[in-house]
Each structure stands twice: as structure tokens, then as C-alpha cells.
Write an enzyme that holds these catalytic residues in place. Structure first.
Site, PDB file in Angstrom:
ATOM      1  N   GLU A 179     -36.979  40.733 -33.732  1.00  0.00           N
ATOM      2  CA  GLU A 179     -36.742  42.183 -33.683  1.00  0.00           C
ATOM      3  C   GLU A 179     -36.356  42.734 -35.051  1.00  0.00           C
ATOM      4  O   GLU A 179     -35.734  42.041 -35.854  1.00  0.00           O
ATOM      5  CB  GLU A 179     -35.579  42.488 -32.742  1.00  0.00           C
ATOM      6  CG  GLU A 179     -35.884  42.218 -31.298  1.00  0.00           C
ATOM      7  CD  GLU A 179     -34.687  42.553 -30.409  1.00  0.00           C
ATOM      8  OE1 GLU A 179     -34.733  42.178 -29.249  1.00  0.00           O
ATOM      9  OE2 GLU A 179     -33.717  43.181 -30.884  1.00  0.00           O
ATOM     10  N   CYS A 206     -33.042  47.038 -40.594  1.00  0.00           N
ATOM     11  CA  CYS A 206     -32.220  45.902 -40.180  1.00  0.00           C
ATOM     12  C   CYS A 206     -33.208  44.810 -39.778  1.00  0.00           C
ATOM     13  O   CYS A 206     -33.966  44.982 -38.821  1.00  0.00           O
ATOM     14  CB  CYS A 206     -31.337  46.338 -39.003  1.00  0.00           C
ATOM     15  SG  CYS A 206     -30.370  45.004 -38.322  1.00  0.00           S
ATOM     16  N   CYS A 260     -30.755  32.352 -32.668  1.00  0.00           N
ATOM     17  CA  CYS A 260     -29.602  32.107 -33.538  1.00  0.00           C
ATOM     18  C   CYS A 260     -28.784  30.970 -32.932  1.00  0.00           C
ATOM     19  O   CYS A 260     -28.616  30.899 -31.721  1.00  0.00           O
ATOM     20  CB  CYS A 260     -28.741  33.356 -33.662  1.00  0.00           C
ATOM     21  SG  CYS A 260     -27.346  33.129 -34.794  1.00  0.00           S
ATOM     22  N   CYS A 318     -22.524  33.486 -30.531  1.00  0.00           N
ATOM     23  CA  CYS A 318     -21.467  34.494 -30.302  1.00  0.00           C
ATOM     24  C   CYS A 318     -21.595  34.992 -28.856  1.00  0.00           C
ATOM     25  O   CYS A 318     -22.697  35.329 -28.402  1.00  0.00           O
ATOM     26  CB  CYS A 318     -21.593  35.641 -31.296  1.00  0.00           C
ATOM     27  SG  CYS A 318     -21.466  35.071 -33.005  1.00  0.00           S
ATOM     28  N   CYS A 344     -23.305  38.455 -27.762  1.00  0.00           N
ATOM     29  CA  CYS A 344     -24.581  38.780 -28.408  1.00  0.00           C
ATOM     30  C   CYS A 344     -25.745  38.199 -27.606  1.00  0.00           C
ATOM     31  O   CYS A 344     -25.746  37.007 -27.279  1.00  0.00           O
ATOM     32  CB  CYS A 344     -24.551  38.201 -29.824  1.00  0.00           C
ATOM     33  SG  CYS A 344     -26.149  38.182 -30.637  1.00  0.00           S
ATOM     34  N   CYS A 374     -28.652  43.801 -30.354  1.00  0.00           N
ATOM     35  CA  CYS A 374     -29.447  42.763 -31.003  1.00  0.00           C
ATOM     36  C   CYS A 374     -29.954  41.752 -29.990  1.00  0.00           C
ATOM     37  O   CYS A 374     -29.182  41.180 -29.234  1.00  0.00           O
ATOM     38  CB  CYS A 374     -28.558  42.085 -32.038  1.00  0.00           C
ATOM     39  SG  CYS A 374     -29.176  40.553 -32.681  1.00  0.00           S
TER      40      CYS A 374
HETATM   41  S1  SF4 Z   1     -23.873  38.034 -33.541  1.00  0.00           S
HETATM   42 FE1  SF4 Z   1     -25.671  37.067 -32.607  1.00  0.00          FE
HETATM   43  S2  SF4 Z   1     -27.224  36.965 -34.236  1.00  0.00           S
HETATM   44 FE2  SF4 Z   1     -25.224  37.375 -35.226  1.00  0.00          FE
HETATM   45  S3  SF4 Z   1     -24.431  35.321 -35.760  1.00  0.00           S
HETATM   46 FE3  SF4 Z   1     -23.594  35.806 -33.737  1.00  0.00          FE
HETATM   47  S4  SF4 Z   1     -25.082  34.903 -32.282  1.00  0.00           S
HETATM   48 FE4  SF4 Z   1     -26.100  35.025 -34.285  1.00  0.00          FE
END
Ligand code: SF4
Length: 352
Positions: free
Chosen positions: A100, A113, A120, A124, A127, A341
Site C-alpha cells: 500500500e 507515504c 512487517c 505491533c 497495526c 496501514c
Molecule cells: S506499526 Fe505496523 S508496519 Fe509499523 S513497525 Fe509496527 S507492525 Fe510494522
């Protein structure tokens, strides 16, 4: 040289000037021809070698015969916000993976962005991307390709770019820096280094490495809590560096570069928006060159978190200001889109 391999074919998009010089020399051409190709790729957004008309026909034929081509990312979806003209893109990579990008426009600013990884690994918990796991690193061509795709689709010049889409840029350091240098190059996208920002969840080795780079790229660090145990719950992988270690790396970075670090703090109801959280945040920020960006959470339907009440956001802002800490509150953009995101990509994965 990292290239997208397509049966002995090499994508020129993402090549640095020095890589293009090697290609030109290998094909028996003068190295200065590389600058012409570089301009065609990034300044003029050429979609094929054929349109590079200030190269001789013989050279263009040699490039094509050598398997070189100009690759582009396929736009699978483009969403346009009816509220504020934010555009969100879902791109398909050559291997079928999806990523994205978001274009945020405000007055004369057009900020891209962009993603640095497919998925990833940082996990987190608030997210959508973090929950779907890591697929692979992107190469510089795939990062630059997001910018080219957006610029071609909007006919708009970018004024800013931030590696804040999917992925952890410092976990893909070399390719991210290579892409940022193409964004920055006068014959590339010609975006000033101070308008190019790299956003990390706080990988300390990468922060220290970035401090040694000659360019003035901006750095944003996702903090989200200044209490170790809470940060470990929200950002389990990033928290392998405790806050004292992270703060030391940030301070060293600002001392070495003279540049301020932005600390991103996403406010999540009941998780990190209480008075103890505020006190810890103020304590963490006191006495060094940082700026806190307060971000009301973009909730993800499948996750358990809600955004903080506006009154909590205001309280954090006011108290930080009173403590003499620079701060801003991020304006919500593209609220009518799959804005958080990874959400657009997740929807695509679930559909297929
Ligand atoms: S917020 Fe999402 S994309 Fe950013 S580092 Fe954490 S898991 Fe990865």
C-alpha cells in the site's frame, strides 16, 4: 546490484546513477549516458526505453537486447477520499505480492507515504500489517515504483515522502536508503532531504547507522508508550530495546546530526492515554531535541483497540506544551478510506 529478475531481464527502475554507469560501460557507451537514463527514469517518468529519444537508437536497441526494461507497479486499487482528497493505492508487485501507499495533499504539499516491506515482522498489536506478518523486503525499484505509480496516476509532483507505510524501513536499510537517494537526487525526484523522512519503530542499530549518513533525512521514531511494560505489550519486537537504550540512541542521533527527532505517539483508549502515561511521556522527552506527534488511533475492525477521546488527546497536547515539549496533533486524513496501514491489503488478501 539488486534487480527484479524476469527471465534474464533487468528492471532499470530503482537503479542508482552508478549502477546505470556500469550498465552503460558494459554496453560500450560513455558513462555520461547513465545520467540521461537516470533523468528519463525518474525526472521524466519514462515508461519504456523506446521513449528515451536522446539516446541513440543503437544504444536503446542494445539495452533492450541486453534484457533491460522499465518496470512499473500495477495499481490494483485506488481509493480517493471524498473528504480531503487523500488517495490510497494498492499496488501489485511482479511476484503477485501487494503493498500500500498513500498520497496526502494539503495546499502545495503532496506527501507520499510508501511501503518498504511487504508485510512487517514487528508485530505491533494495534497495526493491521503487523498482524498479517512479514512477507519480504522490497527493493529500491519497488519503493521508487510506488512514487512513479502515484505521480503517473495523478500527474502531480511529490514535495515530500515518508517511509511510513507497511514495513520497518531500518530492517531493510540499504534498499530504503537507495530509494531515498533517488527521491532526493536533483536528476531524480528532486525532493529535498529534509522533506524525506524515515519512520522506525525504534531499531537502535539502524538509528545509529543513519546518524552517520551524509544526507539530512528526517527521522521519526514510533514510541506509543514511555513505559517499558506497556510498550512491550503494544510493540513486542521493538521493545527488545528498552526505553533507556532507545532514548540514548535518539539523543546520540540528535547530538551528532543536530536534527530533531519526531516521536510518534498513537493514542489508544485505556492503553496509553492515562495520566501515568502522560507523566512518563513528558519525562522521556524532557531535555533533548524531540517533537511529539500525537496521533488519534485509526481503529482496525478486527483488533481490540479504540481511539482515545478527543478530551484525552487535548490533555496530552496541553500538558506537553506546558512542559515545554514541542508537539503537534496529527489531523485525520482519508477517514472515509480503508485508512489504517495494511487494511486495504488485508481486504484484498481476504477477497482472494
Ligand atoms: S506499526 Fe505496523 S508496519 Fe509499523 S513497525 Fe509496527 S507492525 Fe510494522
Amino acid at each position: 546490484m539488486q534487480q527484479q529478475l524476469r527471465q534474464q531481464s533487468f528492471n532499470l527502475t530503482g537503479c542508482s546513477l552508478s549502477e546505470l554507469q556500469i550498465i552503460a560501460e558494459q554496453l560500450g557507451e560513455k558513462p555520461y549516458r547513465a545520467r540521461q537514463i537516470f533523468r528519463w527514469l525518474y525526472q521524466k517518468k519514462a515508461s519504456s526505453i523506446d521513449v528515451m529519444t536522446d539516446l541513440s537508437l543503437a544504444f536503446r536497441q542494445k539495452l533492450s537486447a541486453g534484457g533491460y526494461y522499465v518496470g512499473a507497479l500495477k495499481i490494483l486499487q485506488e481509493q480517493l477520499s471524498a473528504i480531503d482528497a487523500t488517495r490510497k493505492y494498492l499496488f501489485e508487485l511482479a511476484d503477485g505480492n501487494t503493498i500500500e501507499s498513500v498520497l496526502l495533499t494539503e495546499d502545495a504539499r503532496a506527501t507520499l507515504c510508501f511501503s518498504t516491506q511487504a508485510g512487517c515482522a514487528m508485530g505491533c498489536t494495534f497495526c493491521a500489517t503487523g498482524q498479517s506478518g512479514f512477507v519480504r523486503n522490497l527493493n529500491a525499484g519497488e519503493m521508487v515504483g510506488q512514487a512513479l505509480g502515484v505521480m503517473r496516476s495523478t500527474d502531480q509532483r511529490l514535495t515530500n515522502a515518508v517511509a511510513m507505510g507497511q514495513g520497518e524501513p531500518l530492517a531493510n536499510y540499504d534498499e530504503t536508503l537507495k530509494a531515498l537517494r533517488i527521491f532526493n537526487a536533483p536528476d531524480g525526484f528532486a525532493i529535498g532531504a529534509r522533506h524525506l523522512t524515515l519512520s522506525t519503530c525504534g531499531l537502535v542499530e539502524g538509528i545509529r547507522r543513519l546518524a552517520e549518513e551524509p544526507e539530512q533525512f528526517g527521522l521519526a521514531v514510533s514510541l506509543h508508550s514511555a513505559i517499558d511494560v506497556k510498550r512491550a505489550q503494544l510493540m513486542p519486537k521493538a521493545a527488545k530495546y528498552n526505553l533507556a537504550v532507545l532514548q540514548a540512541a535518539c539523543k546520540d542521533y540528535t547530538n551528532k546530526t543536530g536534527r530533531r527527532i519526531t516521536l510518534e505517539y498513537t493514542l489508544i483508549a485505556g492503553e496509553n492515554d492515562q495520566e501515568a502515561d502522560l507523566r512518563a511521556l513528558i519525562q522521556f522527552c524532557r531535555g533533548w531535541l524531540c517533537h511529539v506527534n500525537l496521533i488519534p488511533l485509526n481503529p482496525v475492525a478486527a483488533l481490540k483497540y479504540d481511539r482515545s477521546l478527543p478530551s484525552r488527546v487535548m490533555r496530552f497536547g496541553q500538558e506537553l506544551e506546558q512542559a515545554g515539549i514541542a508537539m503537534s496533533i496529527r489531523k485525520e486524513k482519508g477517514a472515509d478510506l480503508d485508512a489504517a496501514c495494511g487494511q486495504l491489503r488485508q481486504r484484498q488478501v481476504h477477497r482472494s
